[in-house]
Design a protein around this motif. Structure first.
Motif, PDB file in Angstrom:
ATOM      1  N   PHE A  79       0.832  -1.204   0.000  1.00 34.88           N
ATOM      2  CA  PHE A  79       0.000   0.000   0.000  1.00 34.88           C
ATOM      3  C   PHE A  79       0.866   1.254   0.000  1.00 34.88           C
ATOM      4  O   PHE A  79       0.581   2.227  -0.703  1.00 34.88           O
ATOM      5  N   GLU A  80       1.942   1.229   0.772  1.00 31.81           N
ATOM      6  CA  GLU A  80       2.848   2.382   0.829  1.00 31.81           C
ATOM      7  C   GLU A  80       3.466   2.668  -0.539  1.00 31.81           C
ATOM      8  O   GLU A  80       3.532   3.826  -0.978  1.00 31.81           O
ATOM      9  N   VAL A  81       3.909   1.630  -1.239  1.00 32.97           N
ATOM     10  CA  VAL A  81       4.523   1.795  -2.557  1.00 32.97           C
ATOM     11  C   VAL A  81       3.519   2.346  -3.561  1.00 32.97           C
ATOM     12  O   VAL A  81       3.814   3.275  -4.326  1.00 32.97           O
ATOM     13  N   PHE A  82       2.316   1.805  -3.565  1.00 34.00           N
ATOM     14  CA  PHE A  82       1.316   2.246  -4.537  1.00 34.00           C
ATOM     15  C   PHE A  82       0.831   3.661  -4.250  1.00 34.00           C
ATOM     16  O   PHE A  82       0.518   4.418  -5.183  1.00 34.00           O
ATOM     17  N   LEU A  83       0.746   4.044  -2.987  1.00 34.65           N
ATOM     18  CA  LEU A  83       0.369   5.417  -2.667  1.00 34.65           C
ATOM     19  C   LEU A  83       1.436   6.390  -3.148  1.00 34.65           C
ATOM     20  O   LEU A  83       1.129   7.476  -3.645  1.00 34.65           O
ATOM     21  N   HIS A  84       2.707   6.015  -3.012  1.00 32.56           N
ATOM     22  CA  HIS A  84       3.786   6.859  -3.527  1.00 32.56           C
ATOM     23  C   HIS A  84       3.710   6.969  -5.052  1.00 32.56           C
ATOM     24  O   HIS A  84       3.977   8.033  -5.623  1.00 32.56           O
ATOM     25  N   LEU A  85       3.349   5.885  -5.705  1.00 26.83           N
ATOM     26  CA  LEU A  85       3.171   5.915  -7.158  1.00 26.83           C
ATOM     27  C   LEU A  85       2.073   6.901  -7.531  1.00 26.83           C
ATOM     28  O   LEU A  85       2.214   7.667  -8.494  1.00 26.83           O
ATOM     29  N   GLY A  86       0.996   6.912  -6.770  1.00 25.88           N
ATOM     30  CA  GLY A  86      -0.102   7.836  -7.043  1.00 25.88           C
ATOM     31  C   GLY A  86       0.321   9.283  -6.925  1.00 25.88           C
ATOM     32  O   GLY A  86       0.009  10.112  -7.795  1.00 25.88           O
TER      33      GLY A  86
ATOM     34  N   ASP B  35      11.158  -5.232  -0.608  1.00 27.31           N
ATOM     35  CA  ASP B  35      10.221  -5.756   0.388  1.00 27.31           C
ATOM     36  C   ASP B  35       8.907  -6.158  -0.267  1.00 27.31           C
ATOM     37  O   ASP B  35       8.292  -7.159   0.107  1.00 27.31           O
ATOM     38  N   LEU B  36       8.473  -5.356  -1.263  1.00 31.86           N
ATOM     39  CA  LEU B  36       7.226  -5.655  -1.969  1.00 31.86           C
ATOM     40  C   LEU B  36       7.350  -6.952  -2.763  1.00 31.86           C
ATOM     41  O   LEU B  36       6.422  -7.770  -2.784  1.00 31.86           O
ATOM     42  N   ILE B  37       8.505  -7.148  -3.407  1.00 33.23           N
ATOM     43  CA  ILE B  37       8.731  -8.376  -4.173  1.00 33.23           C
ATOM     44  C   ILE B  37       8.768  -9.594  -3.247  1.00 33.23           C
ATOM     45  O   ILE B  37       8.245 -10.660  -3.570  1.00 33.23           O
ATOM     46  N   ALA B  38       9.370  -9.402  -2.078  1.00 28.53           N
ATOM     47  CA  ALA B  38       9.468 -10.501  -1.118  1.00 28.53           C
ATOM     48  C   ALA B  38       8.100 -10.887  -0.553  1.00 28.53           C
ATOM     49  O   ALA B  38       7.825 -12.066  -0.308  1.00 28.53           O
TER      50      ALA B  38
ATOM     51  N   ILE C   5      -7.755   1.325  -5.929  1.00 27.96           N
ATOM     52  CA  ILE C   5      -8.639   2.434  -5.559  1.00 27.96           C
ATOM     53  C   ILE C   5      -7.903   3.445  -4.685  1.00 27.96           C
ATOM     54  O   ILE C   5      -8.048   4.662  -4.855  1.00 27.96           O
ATOM     55  N   GLY C   6      -7.081   2.948  -3.771  1.00 27.58           N
ATOM     56  CA  GLY C   6      -6.288   3.853  -2.937  1.00 27.58           C
ATOM     57  C   GLY C   6      -5.313   4.676  -3.759  1.00 27.58           C
ATOM     58  O   GLY C   6      -5.096   5.858  -3.490  1.00 27.58           O
ATOM     59  N   THR C   7      -4.728   4.060  -4.783  1.00 24.73           N
ATOM     60  CA  THR C   7      -3.797   4.758  -5.663  1.00 24.73           C
ATOM     61  C   THR C   7      -4.494   5.865  -6.447  1.00 24.73           C
ATOM     62  O   THR C   7      -3.986   6.987  -6.552  1.00 24.73           O
ATOM     63  N   ILE C   8      -5.660   5.553  -6.993  1.00 26.77           N
ATOM     64  CA  ILE C   8      -6.432   6.559  -7.736  1.00 26.77           C
ATOM     65  C   ILE C   8      -6.804   7.722  -6.820  1.00 26.77           C
ATOM     66  O   ILE C   8      -6.711   8.897  -7.202  1.00 26.77           O
TER      67      ILE C   8
END
Length: 269
Positions: A43-50, A207-210, A223-226
């Protein structure tokens, strides 16, 4: 219910990444209040992507010009003031990113430990509030950004890795202290956030890959990313308006209130 929590945290991330009220601090507090830790690193990675996409959309003209300046001939750059300035900003952004890279690579474990201390978050929110109030005292000048000033602004960004200390607030404030015109300081702060956000994502990528997200978490992640893209874009527009009007101090009052409520809740619970 998890989707609603994802939307809330996505909006919180988008708004606070760019408004000078600390995204890390609000995500720490929001996660605690909502008891929402299930998505973790993903979630942290995808929020940063957003939020990265939000700043790319908001400043696409500047970014395209900076990219173009990298690939034209030196003669073309010298004859075009806009391209020459854009090329220098390419250099200054790289310089300003170096302190955050050093801190991220060599102090990652210490920073992760700090994020577990909610009292540090509340304290740093008070510091953010103070520097926002101090912006009222700084007279607007028109000093140009150069390499030494880029280093200083970059150091402010590196220090703002602390939860509760706003990255945008710290870098804009530092730029203004150095004499950079407030709107220019804000624009530089937003654009220099691009490698910083990318770097934060890359550090978490292993960490995400692991521990990849489960299939049932994908919808909440999307949805969180959008939500973070939309709220991040609106936050950029909002902050630029406050910067132009010299009204950053209002964010300082907000940070003081959140900090005070946080300490009150901690010591009374």
């Amino acid at each position: 219910m998890e989707i609603i929590k994802a939307i809330i945290l996505g909006v919180v991330q988008g708004l606070t990444e760019f408004l000078p009220i600390s995204s890390s601090g609000h995500l720490v507090i929001g996660s605690e209040i909502l008891n929402f830790h299930e998505l973790g690193i993903a979630f942290e990675v995808f929020l940063h992507l957003g939020t990265l996409l939000a700043v790319l959309i908001a400043f696409y003209k500047d970014i395209l010009l900076m990219l173009r300046a990298l690939f034209v001939s030196p003669e073309t750059r010298r004859s075009d003031p806009q391209l020459r300035r854009a090329f220098m900003w390419d250099i200054y952004i790289v310089i300003a990113t170096i302190p955050a890279v050093i801190v991220g690579l060599f102090l990652k474990d210490s920073i992760d430990a700090i994020f577990d201390n909610i009292l540090i978050t509340y304290g740093m929110l008070a510091v953010t509030g103070t520097i926002m109030l101090l912006t009222r005292r700084i007279k607007d000048r028109d000093v140009q950004i150069n390499a030494p000033r880029s280093v200083v602004i970059g150091c402010a960004q590196a220090i703002a890795i602390l939860p509760g200390l706003s990255r945008s607030g710290s870098t804009i404030f530092t730029g203004m202290l150095l004499g950079v015109q407030r709107e220019t300081a804000a624009r530089f702060s937003f654009i220099m956030s691009i490698p910083a956000i990318l770097g934060a994502g890359v550090l978490k990528l292993s960490d995400l890959i692991a521990v990849p997200p489960a299939r049932e978490q994908v919808v909440a992640l999307g949805i969180g990313t959008i939500a973070s893209i939309v709220s991040g874009y609106l936050a950029i527009l909002c902050l630029m308006r406050f910067v132009r009007r010299g009204q950053l101090h209002w964010f300082g009052y907000y940070c003081y209130v959140v900090s005070a409520l946080g300490f009150l809740h901690y010591f009374m619970s």
